[in-house]
Design a protein around this motif. Structure first.
Motif, PDB file in Angstrom:
ATOM      1  N   HIS A  26     -23.694 -43.502  34.685  1.00  0.00           N
ATOM      2  CA  HIS A  26     -24.870 -43.681  35.539  1.00  0.00           C
ATOM      3  C   HIS A  26     -25.863 -44.575  34.801  1.00  0.00           C
ATOM      4  O   HIS A  26     -26.146 -44.351  33.630  1.00  0.00           O
ATOM      5  CB  HIS A  26     -25.527 -42.327  35.829  1.00  0.00           C
ATOM      6  N   ILE A  27     -26.392 -45.581  35.488  1.00  0.00           N
ATOM      7  CA  ILE A  27     -27.336 -46.518  34.877  1.00  0.00           C
ATOM      8  C   ILE A  27     -28.605 -46.546  35.719  1.00  0.00           C
ATOM      9  O   ILE A  27     -28.540 -46.662  36.942  1.00  0.00           O
ATOM     10  CB  ILE A  27     -26.736 -47.934  34.783  1.00  0.00           C
ATOM     11  N   ASP A  28     -29.747 -46.419  35.048  1.00  0.00           N
ATOM     12  CA  ASP A  28     -31.055 -46.450  35.707  1.00  0.00           C
ATOM     13  C   ASP A  28     -31.935 -47.488  35.031  1.00  0.00           C
ATOM     14  O   ASP A  28     -31.833 -47.709  33.826  1.00  0.00           O
ATOM     15  CB  ASP A  28     -31.752 -45.095  35.600  1.00  0.00           C
ATOM     16  N   VAL A  29     -32.805 -48.108  35.821  1.00  0.00           N
ATOM     17  CA  VAL A  29     -33.810 -49.029  35.284  1.00  0.00           C
ATOM     18  C   VAL A  29     -35.151 -48.654  35.893  1.00  0.00           C
ATOM     19  O   VAL A  29     -35.218 -48.056  36.966  1.00  0.00           O
ATOM     20  CB  VAL A  29     -33.488 -50.513  35.593  1.00  0.00           C
ATOM     21  N   GLY A  30     -36.225 -48.993  35.204  1.00  0.00           N
ATOM     22  CA  GLY A  30     -37.526 -48.644  35.746  1.00  0.00           C
ATOM     23  C   GLY A  30     -38.675 -49.224  34.956  1.00  0.00           C
ATOM     24  O   GLY A  30     -38.487 -49.981  34.003  1.00  0.00           O
ATOM     25  N   GLY A  31     -39.843 -48.837  35.381  1.00  0.00           N
ATOM     26  CA  GLY A  31     -41.056 -49.291  34.730  1.00  0.00           C
ATOM     27  C   GLY A  31     -42.111 -48.212  34.808  1.00  0.00           C
ATOM     28  O   GLY A  31     -41.987 -47.241  35.550  1.00  0.00           O
ATOM     29  N   GLY A  32     -43.131 -48.398  33.999  1.00  0.00           N
ATOM     30  CA  GLY A  32     -44.166 -47.379  33.971  1.00  0.00           C
ATOM     31  C   GLY A  32     -45.527 -47.935  33.616  1.00  0.00           C
ATOM     32  O   GLY A  32     -45.671 -49.065  33.155  1.00  0.00           O
ATOM     33  N   LEU A  33     -46.511 -47.109  33.851  1.00  0.00           N
ATOM     34  CA  LEU A  33     -47.902 -47.427  33.561  1.00  0.00           C
ATOM     35  C   LEU A  33     -48.442 -46.313  32.671  1.00  0.00           C
ATOM     36  O   LEU A  33     -48.175 -45.132  32.904  1.00  0.00           O
ATOM     37  CB  LEU A  33     -48.692 -47.483  34.873  1.00  0.00           C
ATOM     38  N   ARG A  34     -49.171 -46.666  31.632  1.00  0.00           N
ATOM     39  CA  ARG A  34     -49.794 -45.699  30.726  1.00  0.00           C
ATOM     40  C   ARG A  34     -51.298 -45.913  30.752  1.00  0.00           C
ATOM     41  O   ARG A  34     -51.770 -47.042  30.593  1.00  0.00           O
ATOM     42  CB  ARG A  34     -49.297 -45.881  29.284  1.00  0.00           C
ATOM     43  N   LEU A  35     -52.053 -44.849  30.953  1.00  0.00           N
ATOM     44  CA  LEU A  35     -53.514 -44.917  30.979  1.00  0.00           C
ATOM     45  C   LEU A  35     -54.064 -43.987  29.904  1.00  0.00           C
ATOM     46  O   LEU A  35     -53.854 -42.772  29.957  1.00  0.00           O
ATOM     47  CB  LEU A  35     -54.050 -44.492  32.342  1.00  0.00           C
ATOM     48  N   ARG A  36     -54.750 -44.547  28.943  1.00  0.00           N
ATOM     49  CA  ARG A  36     -55.384 -43.750  27.889  1.00  0.00           C
ATOM     50  C   ARG A  36     -56.877 -43.680  28.221  1.00  0.00           C
ATOM     51  O   ARG A  36     -57.577 -44.676  28.262  1.00  0.00           O
ATOM     52  CB  ARG A  36     -55.181 -44.380  26.525  1.00  0.00           C
ATOM     53  N   ILE A  37     -57.334 -42.461  28.452  1.00  0.00           N
ATOM     54  CA  ILE A  37     -58.715 -42.222  28.861  1.00  0.00           C
ATOM     55  C   ILE A  37     -59.533 -41.883  27.620  1.00  0.00           C
ATOM     56  O   ILE A  37     -59.140 -41.023  26.831  1.00  0.00           O
ATOM     57  CB  ILE A  37     -58.768 -41.082  29.892  1.00  0.00           C
ATOM     58  N   PRO A  38     -60.671 -42.552  27.411  1.00  0.00           N
ATOM     59  CA  PRO A  38     -61.493 -42.281  26.228  1.00  0.00           C
ATOM     60  C   PRO A  38     -61.888 -40.812  26.134  1.00  0.00           C
ATOM     61  O   PRO A  38     -62.259 -40.187  27.122  1.00  0.00           O
ATOM     62  CB  PRO A  38     -62.725 -43.162  26.443  1.00  0.00           C
ATOM     63  N   GLY A  39     -61.756 -40.250  24.930  1.00  0.00           N
ATOM     64  CA  GLY A  39     -62.137 -38.872  24.697  1.00  0.00           C
ATOM     65  C   GLY A  39     -61.057 -37.854  25.038  1.00  0.00           C
ATOM     66  O   GLY A  39     -61.185 -36.687  24.710  1.00  0.00           O
ATOM     67  N   ALA A  40     -60.016 -38.275  25.712  1.00  0.00           N
ATOM     68  CA  ALA A  40     -58.934 -37.353  26.081  1.00  0.00           C
ATOM     69  C   ALA A  40     -57.761 -37.544  25.127  1.00  0.00           C
ATOM     70  O   ALA A  40     -57.440 -38.673  24.770  1.00  0.00           O
ATOM     71  CB  ALA A  40     -58.492 -37.621  27.513  1.00  0.00           C
ATOM     72  N   PRO A  41     -57.126 -36.445  24.711  1.00  0.00           N
ATOM     73  CA  PRO A  41     -55.953 -36.590  23.845  1.00  0.00           C
ATOM     74  C   PRO A  41     -54.751 -37.049  24.665  1.00  0.00           C
ATOM     75  O   PRO A  41     -54.475 -36.532  25.737  1.00  0.00           O
ATOM     76  CB  PRO A  41     -55.726 -35.168  23.323  1.00  0.00           C
ATOM     77  N   GLY A  42     -54.052 -38.053  24.190  1.00  0.00           N
ATOM     78  CA  GLY A  42     -52.847 -38.518  24.878  1.00  0.00           C
ATOM     79  C   GLY A  42     -53.125 -39.520  25.965  1.00  0.00           C
ATOM     80  O   GLY A  42     -54.188 -40.139  26.028  1.00  0.00           O
ATOM     81  N   ALA A  43     -52.146 -39.668  26.854  1.00  0.00           N
ATOM     82  CA  ALA A  43     -52.227 -40.666  27.915  1.00  0.00           C
ATOM     83  C   ALA A  43     -51.546 -40.159  29.176  1.00  0.00           C
ATOM     84  O   ALA A  43     -50.606 -39.370  29.118  1.00  0.00           O
ATOM     85  CB  ALA A  43     -51.566 -41.958  27.460  1.00  0.00           C
ATOM     86  N   LEU A  44     -52.013 -40.622  30.307  1.00  0.00           N
ATOM     87  CA  LEU A  44     -51.392 -40.331  31.592  1.00  0.00           C
ATOM     88  C   LEU A  44     -50.226 -41.295  31.772  1.00  0.00           C
ATOM     89  O   LEU A  44     -50.382 -42.504  31.570  1.00  0.00           O
ATOM     90  CB  LEU A  44     -52.409 -40.502  32.719  1.00  0.00           C
ATOM     91  N   ARG A  45     -49.051 -40.774  32.158  1.00  0.00           N
ATOM     92  CA  ARG A  45     -47.853 -41.595  32.354  1.00  0.00           C
ATOM     93  C   ARG A  45     -47.447 -41.577  33.814  1.00  0.00           C
ATOM     94  O   ARG A  45     -47.366 -40.517  34.429  1.00  0.00           O
ATOM     95  CB  ARG A  45     -46.679 -41.038  31.553  1.00  0.00           C
ATOM     96  N   LEU A  46     -47.154 -42.745  34.362  1.00  0.00           N
ATOM     97  CA  LEU A  46     -46.617 -42.890  35.711  1.00  0.00           C
ATOM     98  C   LEU A  46     -45.359 -43.743  35.587  1.00  0.00           C
ATOM     99  O   LEU A  46     -45.433 -44.889  35.142  1.00  0.00           O
ATOM    100  CB  LEU A  46     -47.621 -43.581  36.636  1.00  0.00           C
ATOM    101  N   ASP A  47     -44.202 -43.202  35.950  1.00  0.00           N
ATOM    102  CA  ASP A  47     -42.945 -43.919  35.835  1.00  0.00           C
ATOM    103  C   ASP A  47     -42.226 -43.969  37.172  1.00  0.00           C
ATOM    104  O   ASP A  47     -42.231 -43.002  37.929  1.00  0.00           O
ATOM    105  CB  ASP A  47     -42.017 -43.250  34.816  1.00  0.00           C
ATOM    106  N   VAL A  48     -41.574 -45.096  37.432  1.00  0.00           N
ATOM    107  CA  VAL A  48     -40.738 -45.282  38.612  1.00  0.00           C
ATOM    108  C   VAL A  48     -39.382 -45.754  38.120  1.00  0.00           C
ATOM    109  O   VAL A  48     -39.309 -46.659  37.280  1.00  0.00           O
ATOM    110  CB  VAL A  48     -41.345 -46.329  39.569  1.00  0.00           C
ATOM    111  N   ALA A  49     -38.306 -45.147  38.635  1.00  0.00           N
ATOM    112  CA  ALA A  49     -36.956 -45.516  38.206  1.00  0.00           C
ATOM    113  C   ALA A  49     -36.066 -45.701  39.426  1.00  0.00           C
ATOM    114  O   ALA A  49     -36.297 -45.116  40.486  1.00  0.00           O
ATOM    115  CB  ALA A  49     -36.378 -44.446  37.291  1.00  0.00           C
ATOM    116  N   HIS A  50     -35.024 -46.535  39.246  1.00  0.00           N
ATOM    117  CA  HIS A  50     -34.062 -46.813  40.318  1.00  0.00           C
ATOM    118  C   HIS A  50     -32.657 -46.698  39.750  1.00  0.00           C
ATOM    119  O   HIS A  50     -32.354 -47.298  38.713  1.00  0.00           O
ATOM    120  CB  HIS A  50     -34.300 -48.226  40.878  1.00  0.00           C
ATOM    121  N   GLY A  51     -31.810 -45.924  40.418  1.00  0.00           N
ATOM    122  CA  GLY A  51     -30.423 -45.771  40.002  1.00  0.00           C
ATOM    123  C   GLY A  51     -29.594 -46.940  40.484  1.00  0.00           C
ATOM    124  O   GLY A  51     -29.547 -47.217  41.684  1.00  0.00           O
TER     125      GLY A  51
END
Length: 65
Positions: A26-51
């Motif tokens: 099985h092979i998947d490809v995709g892309g994502g967006l990372r948002l790092r918000i000031p003062g917050a630990p870590g980052a919000l991740r949004l990923d989209v993938a297609h098989g």
């Protein structure tokens, strides 16, 4: 807010297939967006993938520490 982008491809081999005619890889490809918000630990991740084999799509949202 800091913004980052990601692209990915992955492959997996299924040990147990649902049907004998299913291919073992099985092979998947995709892309994502990372948002790092000031003062917050870590980052919000949004990923989209297609098989590639099955044409299925997936959306995932999560918090990365």
């Amino acid at each position: 807010v800091r913004v980052g982008f990601a692209t990915f491809a992955d492959a997996a081999r299924a040990a147990r297939r649902p049907a004998p005619s299913s291919g073992p890889v099985h092979i998947d490809v995709g892309g994502g967006l990372r948002l790092r918000i000031p003062g917050a630990p870590g980052a919000l991740r949004l990923d989209v993938a297609h098989g590639i084999r099955d044409g299925a799509n997936a959306l995932s949202v999560g918090w990365q520490y």
